[in-house]
Scaffold this motif. Structure first.
Motif, PDB file in Angstrom:
ATOM      1  N   ALA A 120       0.846  -1.185   0.000  1.00  0.00           N
ATOM      2  CA  ALA A 120       0.000   0.000   0.000  1.00  0.00           C
ATOM      3  C   ALA A 120       0.880   1.233   0.000  1.00  0.00           C
ATOM      4  O   ALA A 120       2.008   1.207   0.497  1.00  0.00           O
ATOM      5  CB  ALA A 120      -0.919   0.006   1.226  1.00  0.00           C
ATOM      6  N   SER A 121       0.374   2.305  -0.591  1.00  0.00           N
ATOM      7  CA  SER A 121       1.074   3.587  -0.539  1.00  0.00           C
ATOM      8  C   SER A 121       0.437   4.447   0.551  1.00  0.00           C
ATOM      9  O   SER A 121      -0.780   4.384   0.774  1.00  0.00           O
ATOM     10  CB  SER A 121       1.004   4.295  -1.891  1.00  0.00           C
ATOM     11  OG  SER A 121      -0.346   4.530  -2.260  1.00  0.00           O
ATOM     12  N   VAL A 122       1.258   5.238   1.239  1.00  0.00           N
ATOM     13  CA  VAL A 122       0.761   6.063   2.346  1.00  0.00           C
ATOM     14  C   VAL A 122       1.456   7.415   2.299  1.00  0.00           C
ATOM     15  O   VAL A 122       2.529   7.571   1.711  1.00  0.00           O
ATOM     16  CB  VAL A 122       1.016   5.406   3.716  1.00  0.00           C
ATOM     17  CG1 VAL A 122       0.240   4.117   3.868  1.00  0.00           C
ATOM     18  CG2 VAL A 122       2.506   5.158   3.928  1.00  0.00           C
ATOM     19  N   LYS A 138      -2.018   8.044   6.058  1.00  0.00           N
ATOM     20  CA  LYS A 138      -3.206   8.096   5.192  1.00  0.00           C
ATOM     21  C   LYS A 138      -2.887   7.298   3.935  1.00  0.00           C
ATOM     22  O   LYS A 138      -1.896   7.564   3.256  1.00  0.00           O
ATOM     23  CB  LYS A 138      -3.529   9.548   4.838  1.00  0.00           C
ATOM     24  CG  LYS A 138      -4.663   9.709   3.839  1.00  0.00           C
ATOM     25  CD  LYS A 138      -6.000   9.265   4.426  1.00  0.00           C
ATOM     26  CE  LYS A 138      -7.131   9.559   3.430  1.00  0.00           C
ATOM     27  NZ  LYS A 138      -8.445   9.054   3.930  1.00  0.00           N
ATOM     28  N   THR A 139      -3.721   6.292   3.634  1.00  0.00           N
ATOM     29  CA  THR A 139      -3.456   5.460   2.461  1.00  0.00           C
ATOM     30  C   THR A 139      -3.837   6.186   1.177  1.00  0.00           C
ATOM     31  O   THR A 139      -4.675   7.088   1.171  1.00  0.00           O
ATOM     32  CB  THR A 139      -4.225   4.136   2.537  1.00  0.00           C
ATOM     33  OG1 THR A 139      -5.624   4.421   2.547  1.00  0.00           O
ATOM     34  CG2 THR A 139      -3.837   3.346   3.766  1.00  0.00           C
ATOM     35  N   ALA A 177      -8.741  -0.385   6.560  1.00  0.00           N
ATOM     36  CA  ALA A 177      -8.619   0.969   7.103  1.00  0.00           C
ATOM     37  C   ALA A 177      -7.893   1.845   6.108  1.00  0.00           C
ATOM     38  O   ALA A 177      -6.986   1.389   5.400  1.00  0.00           O
ATOM     39  CB  ALA A 177      -7.864   0.939   8.426  1.00  0.00           C
ATOM     40  N   ASP A 178      -8.280   3.100   6.061  1.00  0.00           N
ATOM     41  CA  ASP A 178      -7.539   4.052   5.243  1.00  0.00           C
ATOM     42  C   ASP A 178      -6.706   4.999   6.108  1.00  0.00           C
ATOM     43  O   ASP A 178      -6.022   5.872   5.601  1.00  0.00           O
ATOM     44  CB  ASP A 178      -8.469   4.867   4.336  1.00  0.00           C
ATOM     45  CG  ASP A 178      -9.570   5.580   5.119  1.00  0.00           C
ATOM     46  OD1 ASP A 178      -9.520   5.554   6.369  1.00  0.00           O
ATOM     47  OD2 ASP A 178     -10.462   6.159   4.481  1.00  0.00           O
ATOM     48  N   LEU A 179      -6.774   4.808   7.442  1.00  0.00           N
ATOM     49  CA  LEU A 179      -5.957   5.563   8.375  1.00  0.00           C
ATOM     50  C   LEU A 179      -5.182   4.598   9.277  1.00  0.00           C
ATOM     51  O   LEU A 179      -5.709   3.565   9.700  1.00  0.00           O
ATOM     52  CB  LEU A 179      -6.817   6.481   9.257  1.00  0.00           C
ATOM     53  CG  LEU A 179      -7.400   7.745   8.606  1.00  0.00           C
ATOM     54  CD1 LEU A 179      -8.282   8.479   9.607  1.00  0.00           C
ATOM     55  CD2 LEU A 179      -6.278   8.662   8.129  1.00  0.00           C
TER      56      LEU A 179
END
Length: 556
Positions: A120-122, A138-139, A177-179
Motif C-alpha cells: 500500500a502507498s501512504v 493516510k493510504t 482501514a484508510d488511516l
C-alpha cells in the motif's frame, strides 16, 4: 541484488503469519511488540528467499496493551542471513523528507488464502502527530491497511530508506482501514537505543557514539541531570528522557559541540567511579576541548623494594608504605643473603601492614627483572598464622624503573599517561605460539606506542620480557605455567589467553589489581585438572607516580 530483501514476515512457532518485520542487521529485525505479544520465540520469513527461521523476541518499550506507547520489539535470529539490511533515514531529516505530500510504501501480510504479501502507498507528516508518539498514516486511493501490516517498514520507494514502522490501523471499513499510525525512527530509537549505532547521524563518529552509548548503558536521566542540562543549554527540555544517553543525544543533535563537551563533563559526577574515569578517557579521545582525564588516586600500598647488590649473593630489602599519594612509614634498608629475602620481606610487610588497616590497600613488589615471575602472592603476610599475601591485591614492578636516572622509567611515564587518558585497558594478546624473536618483538612494541597492556597466554620468554620493559609497557599479565602442548589449535595457553584478555577487557587500569585478586580467588575453587587464568597469575602493574624515595643503601 534485490534491494527489498530486508522485508520479512513474523509469526508464532506453531505456524502462520502475524505481521511484518524488517531487517536492520544481519541477525536483527524490528517489529511491533503487540505483534509478538506473549511470545518468547517467533518464526521469521523473507518472502521467496528463506522461510520459517527461528528468532528470539526481545521487547524494548513499555507496551502492555492497545494504545500504550513503546510498541517496539527486536527479533534476534540464531544465525545471520545473507541479505542487505534496510537503509535507515537520518532522524533529523524526517520533517523535510515527508514534506510536499511525498508518498511512501508499506508491505504487510494480511490473512489471505494465497498467503502472499500486500502493498500500500501512504502519506504522513510530523504535523499529523498523535500524543507526541505516533504520526498518522493516510493510504492512497484504492489502498488499505489491514491486520498483518503491523511491524511493516514505512519506506521511500525511490531510495529504499525507512522513516518509521506501522503500529496500528483504524479498521473502519470491515477489516480494512484508510488511516493508520506510524512510529517514526526518531521515536523508535528512544525505546531501542542500539538503533543509534545504525542510523546515519551527523555528530562524532559511529565508533565514538557506540562507545559512549555502551558506557552510559543503564544510566537513568535524573533530576540532577535535568538541572545540569538546563544550565548548559539555557532551556528546560520539553520532554523528559528515558535515559542519560537520550539526553546526550538531545544535546549533540541540537546544540554546538561546545555544549556537548560541557554536558558530558557534567555527567561524570553522576556515574560510578570506574565509569567516571572511562568517560573522562573517552572525552579526551573524542571531544576536542575536553579536559584530559585526571589520574585517579591509587590505593594505599606496602611497597617491597629488592635491589641486588654488586658483590655477593645478597639483596638490599626496603619496605615502604604509600598512603594518599605520598610515602608513609617504612623500615630501614636491610642487606640480606638471598636465602633470607623471603623471611625478611614477610616480617617487614607484617610490621607495616597495620598502618594501612581500614583502607583499600595492596602489596607491590619492585624487584629485578629475573624475579618478576616469582609467586609472591603465596608468601605470607602473617607468617605466624600462615596467612598468604593473596588475601590482598599483589602486583610486581620493575625495580629498575624506580631509579631516577632510568630510561625505562621515562618510557613508562609516556605509556602510563596514555593509558590513564584512554581510561580502559585495551589489552594486546600474545599467544603462546606467537613466532616472534626477541628483536622482532622489540621492533613491534617500539612501532606501536599506543600498546600499554600486554596479556600473555603463557610465561613470556626472557627476551620478550626485556623488550617490554625497555619499551616502557606499564601493565602485563601472564600465568607462570608454561604451555607445552604439541598442537596449539585448542591448547591450554590459548584458553588462558582468551579468559585473561576478556577479564581485562575495557577495565580501567586502576582496577586491574582488584581484577587479578578476583581471578586468583576464582582459581582457588576451579577444577584443578583444568586451566584457569587466575592460577599462578602474575600482574606487572607499574604506576610510575608511586615512587618512594630511594633507600640510602641503594647502589647505583
Amino acid at each position: 541484488m534485490d534491494d527489498w530483501q530486508w522485508r520479512a514476515w513474523v509469526g508464532p512457532p506453531s505456524g502462520g503469519k502475524l505481521g511484518a518485520a524488517f531487517l536492520v542487521t544481519g541477525t536483527r529485525l524490528l517489529t511491533c511488540a503487540h505483534t509478538v505479544r506473549g511470545l518468547e520465540e517467533a518464526r521469521v520469513g523473507f518472502p521467496g528467499l528463506r522461510e520459517d527461521l527461528p528468532a528470539r523476541v526481545v521487547r524494548c518499550g513499555d507496551w502492555c496493551r492497545e494504545g500504550d506507547p513503546g510498541d517496539v520489539a527486536v527479533l534476534e535470529l540464531r544465525e545471520p542471513v545473507p541479505y542487505a539490511p534496510v537503509r535507515l533515514a537520518a532522524p533529523d531529516g524526517l520533517h523535510e523528507r515527508t514534506s510536499g505530500a511525498r508518498t511512501f510504501d508499506v508491505c504487510g501480510f494480511p490473512r489471505r488464502p494465497d498467503r502472499n504479501e500486500r502493498h500500500a502507498s501512504v502519506t504522513t507528516s510530523p504535523h499529523r502527530g498523535m500524543r507526541r508518539e505516533w504520526w498518522e498514516l493516510k493510504t492512497g486511493p484504492g489502498d488499505w491497511l489491514e491486520e498483518g501490516y503491523s511491524g511493516s517498514a514505512v519506506y521511500d520507494p525511490a531510495t529504499g530508506e525507512v522513516i518509521g514502522m506501522v503500529t496500528n490501523a483504524e479498521l473502519r471499513h470491515g477489516d480494512r482501514a484508510d488511516l493508520g499510525w506510524m512510529l517514526p525512527l526518531s521515536h523508535i530509537r528512544a525505546y531501542w537505543e542500539e538503533l543509534d549505532d545504525l542510523l546515519p547521524l551527523r555528530w562524532l563518529t559511529p565508533d565514538a557514539r557506540r562507545e559512549l552509548r555502551e558506557l552510559l548503558d543503564g544510566v537513568r536521566f535524573t533530576d540532577p541531570l535535568a538541572a545540569d542540562l538546563e544550565r548548559i543549554t539555557g532551556r528546560r527540555a520539553l520532554d523528559g528522557f528515558r535515559s542519560a544517553w537520550g539526553s546526550v543525544r538531545y544535546v549533540a543533535e541540537g546544540w554546538a559541540q561546545e555544549r556537548l563537551v560541557r554536558y558530558v563533563a557534567a555527567l561524570g559526577p553522576h556515574l560510578p567511579e570506574a565509569a567516571r574515569h572511562r568517560l573522562a578517557g573517552w572525552s579526551a579521545r573524542h571531544l576536542p576541548g575536553a579536559a584530559p582525564a585526571s589520574p585517579r588516586p591509587g590505593p594505599a600500598s606496602v611497597i617491597v623494594r629488592l635491589e641486588r647488590v654488586t658483590f655477593g649473593n645478597a639483596f638490599d630489602v626496603t619496605v615502604h608504605t604509600w598512603i594518599d599519594g605520598a610515602e608513609g612509614p617504612g623500615r630501614p634498608t636491610e642487606r640480606v643473603p638471598e636465602r633470607r629475602v623471603r623471611t625478611v620481606v614477610e616480617a617487614g610487610v607484617a610490621a607495616q601492614a597495620p598502618a594501612l588497616f581500614g583502607r583499600d590497600w595492596m602489596i607491590e613488589f619492585a624487584v629485578p627483572e629475573s624475579w618478576l615471575g616469582k609467586p609472591f602472592e603465596q608468601w605470607y603476610i602473617d607468617p605466624r598464622q600462615k596467612i598468604p599475601m593473596r588475601r590482598y591485591p599483589v602486583v610486581v614492578r620493575d625495580v629498575e624503573r624506580l631509579r631516577p636516572d632510568s630510561i625505562r622509567r621515562d618510557q613508562t611515564h609516556h605509556r602510563w599517561r596514555l593509558l590513564n587518558e584512554r581510561g580502559r585497558s585495551d589489552p594486546r594478546p600474545i599467544a603462546c605460539d606467537t613466532p616472534r624473536k626477541g628483536s622482532d618483538f622489540q621492533d613491534w612494541l617500539e612501532a606501536h606506542v599506543d600498546f600499554c597492556v600486554l596479556v600473555y597466554g603463557s610465561r613470556p620468554t626472557k627476551s620478550w620480557l626485556t623488550a617490554a620493559l625497555n619499551n616502557g609497557i606499564p601493565v602485563m599479565l601472564w600465568t607462570r605455567t608454561p604451555c607445552d602442548a604439541s598442537s596449539h589449535q585448542d591448547c591450554r595457553g590459548h584458553q588462558v589467553l582468551d579468559e585473561l584478555t576478556s577479564a581485562v577487557g575495557d577495565r580501567h587500569p586502576g582496577d586491574l589489581p582488584q581484577v587479578a585478586l578476583a581471578l586468583r580467588r576464582a582459581a582457588l575453587i576451579a577444577p584443578k585438572d583444568k586451566p584457569h587464568c587466575g592460577r599462578d597469575l602474575t600482574l606487572l602493574w607499574d604506576d610510575p607516580s608511586r615512587l618512594p624515595d630511594p633507600p640510602l643503601a641503594m647502589e647505583v
